[in-house]
Design a protein around this motif. Structure first.
Motif, PDB file in Angstrom:
ATOM      1  N   PRO A 358       0.828  -1.202   0.000  1.00 21.05           N
ATOM      2  CA  PRO A 358       0.000   0.000   0.000  1.00 21.05           C
ATOM      3  C   PRO A 358       0.865   1.257   0.000  1.00 21.05           C
ATOM      4  N   GLN A 359       0.525   2.178  -0.879  1.00 18.87           N
ATOM      5  CA  GLN A 359       1.269   3.421  -0.982  1.00 18.87           C
ATOM      6  C   GLN A 359       0.357   4.576  -0.585  1.00 18.87           C
ATOM      7  N   LEU A 360       0.824   5.376   0.349  1.00 18.27           N
ATOM      8  CA  LEU A 360       0.064   6.524   0.805  1.00 18.27           C
ATOM      9  C   LEU A 360      -0.008   7.560  -0.315  1.00 18.27           C
ATOM     10  N   GLU A 361      -1.204   8.049  -0.581  1.00 19.89           N
ATOM     11  CA  GLU A 361      -1.404   9.135  -1.537  1.00 19.89           C
ATOM     12  C   GLU A 361      -1.947  10.323  -0.772  1.00 19.89           C
ATOM     13  N   GLY A 362      -1.061  11.275  -0.506  1.00 15.58           N
ATOM     14  CA  GLY A 362      -1.450  12.374   0.365  1.00 15.58           C
ATOM     15  C   GLY A 362      -1.642  11.874   1.777  1.00 15.58           C
ATOM     16  N   THR A 363      -2.870  11.923   2.265  1.00 19.52           N
ATOM     17  CA  THR A 363      -3.192  11.414   3.602  1.00 19.52           C
ATOM     18  C   THR A 363      -4.065  10.162   3.534  1.00 19.52           C
ATOM     19  N   LEU A 364      -4.184   9.575   2.344  1.00 18.04           N
ATOM     20  CA  LEU A 364      -5.126   8.476   2.127  1.00 18.04           C
ATOM     21  C   LEU A 364      -4.406   7.243   1.599  1.00 18.04           C
ATOM     22  N   TYR A 365      -4.905   6.067   1.987  1.00 12.99           N
ATOM     23  CA  TYR A 365      -4.511   4.825   1.341  1.00 12.99           C
ATOM     24  C   TYR A 365      -5.612   4.434   0.363  1.00 12.99           C
ATOM     25  N   PRO A 366      -5.325   4.404  -0.936  1.00 16.05           N
ATOM     26  CA  PRO A 366      -6.330   3.913  -1.876  1.00 16.05           C
ATOM     27  C   PRO A 366      -6.668   2.458  -1.597  1.00 16.05           C
ATOM     28  N   VAL A 367      -7.922   2.098  -1.772  1.00 13.47           N
ATOM     29  CA  VAL A 367      -8.332   0.709  -1.608  1.00 13.47           C
ATOM     30  C   VAL A 367      -7.951  -0.052  -2.878  1.00 13.47           C
ATOM     31  N   PRO A 368      -7.139  -1.110  -2.774  1.00 12.34           N
ATOM     32  CA  PRO A 368      -6.623  -1.776  -3.971  1.00 12.34           C
ATOM     33  C   PRO A 368      -7.675  -2.646  -4.643  1.00 12.34           C
ATOM     34  N   ASN A 369      -7.413  -3.010  -5.887  1.00 13.57           N
ATOM     35  CA  ASN A 369      -8.290  -3.950  -6.587  1.00 13.57           C
ATOM     36  C   ASN A 369      -7.550  -5.203  -7.011  1.00 13.57           C
ATOM     37  N   THR A 370      -6.343  -5.401  -6.465  1.00 14.91           N
ATOM     38  CA  THR A 370      -5.556  -6.583  -6.793  1.00 14.91           C
ATOM     39  C   THR A 370      -6.003  -7.763  -5.927  1.00 14.91           C
ATOM     40  N   PRO A 371      -5.823  -8.997  -6.415  1.00 17.55           N
ATOM     41  CA  PRO A 371      -6.256 -10.171  -5.639  1.00 17.55           C
ATOM     42  C   PRO A 371      -5.508 -10.297  -4.317  1.00 17.55           C
ATOM     43  N   GLY A 372      -6.199 -10.840  -3.329  1.00 17.71           N
ATOM     44  CA  GLY A 372      -5.594 -11.039  -2.021  1.00 17.71           C
ATOM     45  C   GLY A 372      -5.328  -9.728  -1.326  1.00 17.71           C
ATOM     46  N   LEU A 373      -4.231  -9.672  -0.573  1.00 17.80           N
ATOM     47  CA  LEU A 373      -3.859  -8.450   0.134  1.00 17.80           C
ATOM     48  C   LEU A 373      -3.257  -7.403  -0.792  1.00 17.80           C
ATOM     49  N   GLY A 374      -2.716  -7.841  -1.932  1.00 13.00           N
ATOM     50  CA  GLY A 374      -2.010  -6.921  -2.807  1.00 13.00           C
ATOM     51  C   GLY A 374      -0.563  -6.732  -2.415  1.00 13.00           C
ATOM     52  N   ILE A 375      -0.031  -7.683  -1.663  1.00 10.45           N
ATOM     53  CA  ILE A 375       1.362  -7.645  -1.215  1.00 10.45           C
ATOM     54  C   ILE A 375       2.188  -8.607  -2.067  1.00 10.45           C
ATOM     55  N   ASP A 376       3.325  -8.146  -2.544  1.00 10.49           N
ATOM     56  CA  ASP A 376       4.253  -9.012  -3.276  1.00 10.49           C
ATOM     57  C   ASP A 376       5.628  -8.878  -2.632  1.00 10.49           C
ATOM     58  N   ILE A 377       6.186  -9.997  -2.199  1.00 10.06           N
ATOM     59  CA  ILE A 377       7.453  -9.999  -1.464  1.00 10.06           C
ATOM     60  C   ILE A 377       8.539 -10.676  -2.282  1.00 10.06           C
ATOM     61  N   ASP A 378       9.687 -10.031  -2.360  1.00  7.19           N
ATOM     62  CA  ASP A 378      10.869 -10.611  -2.983  1.00  7.19           C
ATOM     63  C   ASP A 378      11.560 -11.469  -1.921  1.00  7.19           C
ATOM     64  N   GLU A 379      11.399 -12.774  -2.031  1.00  2.00           N
ATOM     65  CA  GLU A 379      11.918 -13.649  -0.980  1.00  2.00           C
ATOM     66  C   GLU A 379      13.442 -13.732  -0.991  1.00  2.00           C
ATOM     67  N   GLU A 380      14.059 -13.462  -2.125  1.00  2.00           N
ATOM     68  CA  GLU A 380      15.520 -13.407  -2.136  1.00  2.00           C
ATOM     69  C   GLU A 380      15.994 -12.203  -1.331  1.00  2.00           C
ATOM     70  N   ALA A 381      15.301 -11.077  -1.504  1.00  4.95           N
ATOM     71  CA  ALA A 381      15.638  -9.894  -0.710  1.00  4.95           C
ATOM     72  C   ALA A 381      15.319 -10.127   0.759  1.00  4.95           C
ATOM     73  N   LEU A 382      14.217 -10.851   1.013  1.00  4.40           N
ATOM     74  CA  LEU A 382      13.846 -11.147   2.394  1.00  4.40           C
ATOM     75  C   LEU A 382      14.928 -11.979   3.078  1.00  4.40           C
ATOM     76  N   ALA A 383      15.501 -12.907   2.325  1.00  7.19           N
ATOM     77  CA  ALA A 383      16.565 -13.753   2.894  1.00  7.19           C
ATOM     78  C   ALA A 383      17.806 -12.935   3.247  1.00  7.19           C
ATOM     79  N   GLN A 384      17.949 -11.778   2.606  1.00  5.78           N
ATOM     80  CA  GLN A 384      19.100 -10.922   2.874  1.00  5.78           C
ATOM     81  C   GLN A 384      18.763  -9.803   3.869  1.00  5.78           C
ATOM     82  N   ALA A 385      17.564  -9.842   4.427  1.00  4.46           N
ATOM     83  CA  ALA A 385      17.148  -8.792   5.363  1.00  4.46           C
ATOM     84  C   ALA A 385      18.006  -8.845   6.620  1.00  4.46           C
ATOM     85  N   GLY A 386      17.949  -7.759   7.354  1.00  2.53           N
ATOM     86  CA  GLY A 386      18.720  -7.697   8.579  1.00  2.53           C
ATOM     87  C   GLY A 386      18.360  -8.807   9.545  1.00  2.53           C
TER      88      GLY A 386
END
Length: 406
Positions: A358-386
Motif C-alpha cells: 500500500p502506498q500513501l497518496e497524500g493522507t489516504l490509502y487507496p483501496v486496492p483492486n488486486t487479488p488477495g492483500l495486494g502484497i508481493d514480497i521478494d523472498e531473495e531480498a527477504l533472505a538478505q534482510a537484517g
C-alpha cells in the motif's frame, strides 16, 4: 465437490489444477527479520497447489514466543483445507486448555491473514470482497507527532496539518530507553502544551493524545480537567485495560472521548468496553486480535453501538494492507493509524523486500483492486534482510526507582 465450480474454466487460477477439489496447507513458515528500524515477524502459508499467502504478527518485542505457537499450530494445520478459514480459527483457538491470550492470538492473526490472502488470490478478488465488499474507495488516516519541547511539537503539528492531515495525535515523548517518567510532570506538561497545539492547529483538526496507558485514573482526570473544554477530541489508552471498572470511573470524571483496544486480543476483551460504552473509538489491531475473522466480529459489535474503528497499525506493509482491507469492508470507520507522516523518521520499507505494498497518496490509502492483500514480497531480498534482534521497549522508571508502564 469442486472448490472452483462458481468460476468458468478460463477464470480458474492458472496455478491450480483444472479439477482441483480441496487445496491443502503444505507448510507455515515464520520470518523474523529486521527491516528498517524494527523487527517484523512475517508469516507465509504455503499450499499444495502452489499458492501462498502472507500474514504478520503484531506482538512486537515478543516475536520468538509467537513463533513457538505457530510451530505448534503447523503440526495440525498441515493437510487441512485452506478455504475453511473460520473452522481453522476455531480449531486454533480451542485446541488448548488455556484459552486465548496475546501470544496465541498474535499467532492466529498472522495465519488467518495469510489464509485470506490465499483465498483472495485463488478467487481473483481483493480480501475485502471476502468480507462483504468495500464501503469506501480510500482509507483516511491520522498522523502522529511528538517532540521534547513545545516549539518542536508546534512546528511538527503545523507540518502535518499543512501536509493535509485533519486528524492528529500527540504521542507522549519518553525520550531514550531507560528514561525516567514522572506522571505528574507529564500531566503538567501536556495540560500546558495541548491548548497551545489546539490554538495552532485550529478547530478544524481532530486532536488526540496517546498516553500509552502510563497514567492512573486520577492523573488522567487531572490532565483532562486542567485544559479548556474542546481542547481534546479523544484520549487514547490513558490507563491499563485490565480493569474496565477503572475506565468507568474515569468516564465519570471526564467527558473527553476514549480510544481504547489496541492491546485487546479477542472480542471478549472488547465486551465491557463496547457494552458499557467505555470507548468511542475501537483501536482494534488485526495482527493481534485474531486476524480478519475476529476483527470483523468486533467491528459488527461496534457498529451496533455506534462505535467507529480506529485501527492500531504500527507495523509493516502487511499490517497496513490488512488494515486497509478491514477499513474498506466495514461501515463504521474513522481513521487508520499511519506511521509515514512528516516528522516520523521511519525507514521500514526501503529495503526492496516489498515489491508491491500500500502506498500513501497524500493522507489516504487507496483501496486496492488486486487479488488477495495486494502484497508481493521478494523472498531473495527477504533472505538478505537484517538479522532479527532481541529488542526491548524502554523500561521506564520513576525517580524513586520503581518501574512504571511503557
Amino acid at each position: 465437490m469442486t472448490r472452483w465450480r462458481g468460476l468458468r474454466s478460463d477464470d480458474r487460477p492458472s496455478s491450480l489444477p483444472a479439477e482441483s477439489t480441496i487445496v491443502k496447507i503444505k507448510a507455515i513458515r515464520s520470518f523474523p527479520v529486521r527491516i528498517g528500524d524494527r523487527n517484523q515477524l512475517l508469516v507465509k502459508v504455503e499450499t499444495d497447489a502452489g499458492l501462498h499467502g502472507w500474514g504478520e504478527s503484531g506482538l512486537a518485542t515478543r516475536e520468538r514466543a509467537v513463533m513457538g505457537v505457530i510451530e505448534h499450530y503447523e503440526k495440525f494445520l498441515i493437510g487441512q483445507d485452506v478455504f475453511a478459514i473460520g473452522a481453522l480459527w476455531q480449531e486454533m483457538y480451542r485446541s488448548q486448555y488455556f484459552e486465548g491470550g496475546r501470544v496465541l492470538t498474535a499467532a492466529i492473526s498472522a495465519i488467518d491473514i495469510a489464509l485470506y490472502d490465499i483465498k483472495g488470490k485463488a478467487l481473483g478478488v481483493p480480501v475485502y470482497e471476502l468480507l462483504g465488499g468495500r464501503h469506501r474507495h480510500h482509507v483516511p488516516t491520522f498522523a502522529s507527532l511528538k517532540g521534547s519541547t513545545l516549539d518542536m511539537v508546534l512546528e511538527r503539528g503545523r507540518a502535518v496539518r499543512d501536509a493535509g492531515w485533519t486528524c492528529i495525535r500527540l504521542l507522549v515523548d519518553v525520550g531514550a530507553p531507560g528514561a525516567r517518567f514522572e506522571p505528574w510532570e507529564a500531566v503538567a506538561r501536556y495540560a500546558e502544551w495541548l491548548p497551545r497545539l489546539r490554538q495552532e492547529l485550529g478547530i478544524g483538526v481532530c486532536l488526540g493524545i496517546d498516553l500509552h496507558h502510563r497514567l492512573t485514573v486520577a492523573e488522567t482526570a487531572a490532565l483532562c480537567q486542567r485544559m479548556p473544554a474542546g481542547t481534546l477530541d479523544f484520549v487514547e489508552e490513558p490507563i491499563r485495560d485490565e480493569d474496565p471498572a477503572s475506565y468507568a470511573a474515569l468516564r465519570r470524571l471526564t467527558s473527553v472521548p476514549f480510544a481504547v483496544g489496541e492491546e485487546f486480543s479477542s472480542k471478549w476483551q472488547f465486551i465491557p468496553y463496547i457494552e458499557q460504552r467505555l470507548t468511542e473509538y475501537a483501536r482494534v489491531d488485526v495482527c493481534n486480535v485474531g486476524g480478519f475473522t475476529e476483527a470483523m466480529k468486533v467491528a459488527g459489535w461496534c457498529e451496533a453501538h455506534y462505535i467507529d474503528l480506529m485501527p492500531h497499525n504500527p507495523l509493516g506493509p502487511i499490517c497496513i494492507a490488512a488494515s486497509v482491507h478491514l477499513a474498506a469492508a466495514v461501515p463504521n470507520f474513522a481513521w487508520l493509524e499511519c506511521r509515514e507522516t512528516p516528522g516520523e523518521e521511519y525507514r521500514r520499507y526501503d529495503s526492496g523486500i516489498f515489491r508491491s505494498r500500500p502506498q500513501l497518496e497524500g493522507t489516504l490509502y487507496p483501496v486496492p483492486n488486486t487479488p488477495g492483500l495486494g502484497i508481493d514480497i521478494d523472498e531473495e531480498a527477504l533472505a538478505q534482510a537484517g538479522e532479527f534482534q532481541f529488542v526491548e521497549m524502554p523500561h521506564l522508571k520513576r525517580d524513586d526507582g520503581s518501574h512504571t508502564n511503557w
